[in-house]
Design a protein around this motif. Structure first.
Motif, mmCIF file in Angstrom:
data_model
loop_
_atom_site.group_PDB
_atom_site.id
_atom_site.type_symbol
_atom_site.label_atom_id
_atom_site.label_comp_id
_atom_site.label_asym_id
_atom_site.label_seq_id
_atom_site.Cartn_x
_atom_site.Cartn_y
_atom_site.Cartn_z
ATOM 1 N N GLN A 74 5.287 12.157 7.135
ATOM 2 C CA GLN A 74 6.712 11.913 7.381
ATOM 3 C C GLN A 74 7.536 11.879 6.088
ATOM 4 O O GLN A 74 8.761 11.935 6.136
ATOM 5 N N PHE A 75 6.862 11.771 4.933
ATOM 6 C CA PHE A 75 7.585 11.686 3.657
ATOM 7 C C PHE A 75 7.609 13.020 2.902
ATOM 8 O O PHE A 75 8.123 13.091 1.787
ATOM 9 N N ASN B 244 0.852 -1.200 0.000
ATOM 10 C CA ASN B 244 0.000 0.000 0.000
ATOM 11 C C ASN B 244 0.888 1.251 0.000
ATOM 12 O O ASN B 244 1.624 1.498 0.952
ATOM 13 N N GLN B 245 0.811 2.015 -1.089
ATOM 14 C CA GLN B 245 1.653 3.213 -1.217
ATOM 15 C C GLN B 245 1.211 4.310 -0.248
ATOM 16 O O GLN B 245 0.052 4.356 0.128
ATOM 17 N N PRO B 246 2.126 5.203 0.124
ATOM 18 C CA PRO B 246 1.689 6.363 0.906
ATOM 19 C C PRO B 246 0.937 7.352 0.009
ATOM 20 O O PRO B 246 1.196 7.414 -1.196
ATOM 21 N N TYR C 211 7.998 9.642 -0.807
ATOM 22 C CA TYR C 211 8.848 8.785 0.031
ATOM 23 C C TYR C 211 10.036 9.581 0.530
ATOM 24 O O TYR C 211 10.456 10.552 -0.109
ATOM 25 N N THR C 212 10.588 9.126 1.646
ATOM 26 C CA THR C 212 11.959 9.524 1.948
ATOM 27 C C THR C 212 12.852 8.451 1.344
ATOM 28 O O THR C 212 12.434 7.297 1.177
ATOM 29 N N THR C 213 14.076 8.837 1.036
ATOM 30 C CA THR C 213 14.997 7.843 0.467
ATOM 31 C C THR C 213 15.273 6.745 1.492
ATOM 32 O O THR C 213 15.483 5.596 1.124
ATOM 33 N N LYS C 214 15.234 7.126 2.764
ATOM 34 C CA LYS C 214 15.476 6.129 3.814
ATOM 35 C C LYS C 214 14.410 5.029 3.748
ATOM 36 O O LYS C 214 14.721 3.830 3.754
ATOM 37 N N ALA C 215 13.154 5.439 3.641
ATOM 38 C CA ALA C 215 12.062 4.464 3.586
ATOM 39 C C ALA C 215 12.118 3.645 2.295
ATOM 40 O O ALA C 215 11.942 2.419 2.308
#
Lengths: 81, 400, 356
Positions: free
Chosen positions: C17-18, B90-92, B97-101
């Motif tokens: 958070q993104f 399931n996409q946000p 995105y953060t690159t970390k995630a």
């Protein structure tokens, strides 16, 4: 009706149709609630508990989702056999 | 690892557009699955036929959605893709995105899958392309413990998606991102455990530009709109003109309701005649903006051609407030599902059911009155149903 | 190593958070935007803050290796934030203007394609095709690659009267907005599927198979515990194959690709429209399907030359008329173009006011 007893009724209902008709959640809720004299919601709750422990499983085929008695292969894969 | 000879696919590494073949080859350097995927696709290009089977496996323990079982028809030739299941994450909201995630998601995928993805699938999910059955449970444990859940598939609520709305767009009439997140959280059970007769898609678009194709690709299309006048900054109108815009040709003459005029000095809009199509606002984005009450129009039914022809969504609720916690919208969805569930046949979408049963039972079930905003035009032939209550409530003798 | 404990029904993580800090700060308070180049736009907030977006094409199928590289770039220039669009583009979100040019240079050096913003061709929405789909009648990624190599300049530089949304569906299930795209390819079958009676009896539910047919072409065959298909009624939609894999409709000789045009989803100027048939059939011709690419190019260039500014393909055709569309594009008009499915009465002409 005790939940365990209801689960046995659900399982018996599933066995009756195994290999004959693909059952959706709704078919099971309707069929078992009529047979056992409980509400469809109670059936749903009991059925979900059975699915959570691998006594029943969701499947997909013929373009639609259904609920089935798990194959040995599925149980092995889930570490339940 | 067997090296496949792929002259046909190699041809598709030439040319300037980014090549999917190059991507498969990248993954194939370290993944047996991706390597045999490359081999099987080349074989399809050679024989002009696909070689995939589907079905069976549908999820992790307890779920009936999120995994699509996929198996090669040619496992002897391409053993690496004997099992090649799709996993939908399931996409946000808004695909941020953060690159970390993102790195974390990909590292887990490298460990368990082919290293191939779709960013993103047609419904909106982050699609992980190709893994085997044994990997499903451990992979799910890794993802879910880090905050990622599976998306929808089969006869379930499909992963809702939205345009980026207020996060980076000046036109959004409600918070599409929050609506999508909030509604997805509300209906987790419907998303993961297929209990419907068929799929149900919800898409949230912030305005009539409809950047998520809600009007064509969602059983429930939520399209942002407003009720107030369009505010005009006359100085900015001049600015658009100075930059080369022919206001008469490009704006006035293209207005579908002909509610605008421009005499070279002042732009005027007859707001009562405006149908809020967004053309003038999108083109003169510096000069025009909506104002007043904000919300959305709810449309139902759009789908692809199977079974009896494609549908665009139909207006059902002309205006609804879309404010957190979106209680009115959620109640509406529950009523729609209840009616659909009680009346539909297996594999019947909501739009098809409305066509079979008529709009009236649906409107009655969700408590919506008939209004002209729901139709393009009234029926043409004089055949219509009457119910006894129509004579008591509408066609009373004092009036008719 | 022990696995972490699984959780269920947690849903997606919250998006906040993104979001880059400048977006968090100005959420819902954007004033306007400017398209600076086909691959770069800037959004300006009421506060005066700005965010630059560099848009990059992707083939939708991405290897993790490529995604790591994108992450490296986003770390270097975008504070570690990246997003994807509804049409499979990648967007690098730059908060500091001085990072824009270095990012663009780096992207260029690494071979990325920037563009797709404004009145031009954006990325192509498409399906899985032979790469991953059980029912595909063609390959989607291959067709996209073949088309976009040809139309590359319309993504990176050239302008069109308005946006042109391309889509490819590898069968009539259309897992993409093909039915409402400016120009789209949809793969079709053209042969009545063979019925594997033995397997039908074993693995399929006969009533479901019969009910799946939109033209009532399927009848039971009790003697064989199977079904029969009335060849005169079958329109090869493949819905029976979806519910019953023993009716394998895929055929290397019979499968091909149709072109549909004139659809849209937005409501600007005119309401959302369905795409209509422009060309009913081309043979599958991998790896580059040259005849299809050529036909699409003809349609695109006729539109580019003939349409008024801001007209979408469907609006242009509505204005000139379909008879003019066929004349101007030189596409052949065939029996397949005349609807004999469900909506014939809505599509026939009822006046003599057409053009020669």
């Amino acid at each position: 009706m005790e939940k365990d007893e209801l689960k046995e009724k659900i399982f018996a209902f599933m066995q009756k149709y195994k290999g004959k008709k693909k059952l959706k959640e709704r078919d099971i809720m309707k069929g078992v609630s009529e047979e056992a004299g409980v509400t469809p919601d109670e059936v749903k709750k009991a059925m979900r508990e059975m699915i959570d422990v691998g006594r029943l499983m969701y499947s997909y085929g013929g373009g639609a989702s259904s609920v089935e008695i798990p194959s040995e292969e599925y149980l092995k894969e889930k570490g339940l056999l | 690892m067997k090296k496949h000879v792929t002259p046909l696919l190699d041809e598709l590494e030439k040319g300037p557009w980014p090549s999917f073949v190059t991507e498969i080859k990248k993954a194939a350097k370290t993944s047996e699955m991706a390597n045999d995927e490359l081999g099987q696709v080349e074989y399809s290009f050679k024989t002009k036929k696909g070689y995939w089977k589907h079905g069976g496996i549908v999820g992790v323990l307890g779920y009936g959605a999120g995994v699509i079982g996929r198996y090669s028809d040619l496992p002897d030739m391409f053993p690496g893709v004997t099992f090649f299941h799709t996993v939908r994450l399931n996409q946000p909201s808004g695909w941020y995105y953060t690159t970390k995630a993102l790195r974390e998601i990909m590292t887990i995928w490298d460990k368990y899958g082919s290293g191939l993805t779709n960013m993103h699938g047609s419904t909106g999910d982050l699609v992980l392309l190709g893994t085997n059955t044994e990997s499903l449970e451990p992979m799910f444990a890794e993802y879910s413990s880090r905050g990622w859940d599976l998306g929808g598939s089969g006869s379930a609520l499909r992963t809702p998606s939205c345009c980026l709305g207020p996060s980076r767009c000046e036109w959004s009439n409600y918070d599409t991102m929050e609506a999508c997140y909030n509604v997805t959280q509300e209906f987790q059970d419907e998303l993961h455990r297929p209990a419907f007769n068929y799929k149900f898609k919800i898409k949230f678009a912030g305005c009539a530009c409809d950047c998520v194709a809600a009007s064509a690709r969602a059983d429930c299309s939520v399209i942002g709109t407003w009720k107030g006048p369009i505010l005009i900054d006359q100085a900015a109108v001049k600015e658009h003109e100075k930059q080369g815009m022919n206001i008469t040709a490009e704006i006035i003459n293209m207005c579908p309701t002909q509610c605008m005029s421009y005499d070279g000095k002042e732009l005027k809009i007859d707001n009562a005649e405006c149908n809020r199509c967004m053309h003038c606002i999108a083109k003169m984005h510096k000069a025009l903006k909506p104002s007043g009450e904000r919300g959305a129009t709810i449309l139902l039914g759009s789908k692809a051609p199977i079974v009896v022809g494609s549908l665009l969504s139909w207006v059902v609720v002309p205006f609804i407030k879309m404010e957190a916690p979106f209680t009115e919208f959620k109640d509406l969805i529950r009523k729609i599902w209840e009616w659909w569930d009680e009346n539909s046949k297996p594999r019947e979408r909501i739009g098809e059911l409305i066509e079979v049963k008529g709009m009236r039972p649906l409107l009655e079930a969700i408590g919506q009155p008939p209004v002209p905003q729901q139709v393009k035009e009234p029926r043409k032939d004089p055949f219509f149903f009457f119910k006894p209550e129509d004579f008591e409530k509408v066609f009373t003798k004092d009036k008719y | 190593m022990a696995l972490p404990k699984r959780q269920t029904d947690i849903g997606p993580p919250h998006f906040k958070q993104f979001l880059p800090p400048v977006i968090q700060k100005n959420y819902g308070k954007w004033k306007g935007h400017d398209i600076l180049t086909p691959g770069l736009m800037v959004h300006v907030a009421q506060s005066g803050d700005k965010i630059w977006t560099v848009r990059v094409a992707s083939p939708r199928i991405l290897a993790t290796e490529t995604i790591y590289e994108m992450c490296d770039l986003a770390d270097k220039y975008c504070g570690g934030y990246i997003r994807f669009t509804s049409r499979n583009n990648v967007e690098f979100l730059v908060s500091d203007e001085k990072n824009v040019a270095p990012l663009q240079n780096d992207l260029k050096a690494k071979g990325y394609t920037m563009g797709g913003i404004g009145p031009r061709i954006s990325n192509v929405v498409h399906t899985q095709g032979w790469v991953h789909c059980h029912g595909a009648a063609t390959d989607a990624s291959g067709l996209v690659k073949a088309m976009m190599d040809e139309f590359y300049d319309y993504f990176t530089t050239k302008e069109l009267p308005n946006k042109v949304r391309l889509a490819v569906a590898c069968c009539v299930n259309m897992c993409g907005a093909v039915h409402c795209s400016d120009i789209a390819l949809v793969a079709v079958h053209t042969k009545v599927p063979p019925v594997d009676d033995e397997r039908v009896g074993k693995i399929c539910e006969i009533p479901t198979v019969i009910a799946s047919c939109p033209t009532s072409a399927i009848r039971p065959n009790p003697a064989k515990k199977s079904i029969t298909i009335n060849e005169e009624k079958c329109m090869y939609c493949g819905n029976c194959f979806t519910v019953c894999p023993a009716i394998d409709i895929k055929s290397p000789e019979g499968d091909g690709v149709a072109i549909v045009v004139g659809g849209k989803v937005g409501s600007l100027r005119s309401n959302p429209k369905f795409s209509r048939l422009a060309a009913p059939f081309f043979y599958n011709d991998p790896p580059r399907w040259p005849k299809i690419v050529k036909a699409v190019k003809t349609i695109l260039e006729t539109y580019a030359k003939d349409a008024r500014k801001h007209e979408r393909v469907g609006e242009w055709i509505d204005r000139i008329g379909w008879e003019s569309f066929f004349k101007k594009t030189g596409l052949e008009f065939t029996f397949q173009h005349i609807d004999d499915f469900t909506f014939m009465r809505d599509t026939m002409r009822t006046a003599s006011t057409f053009k020669w």
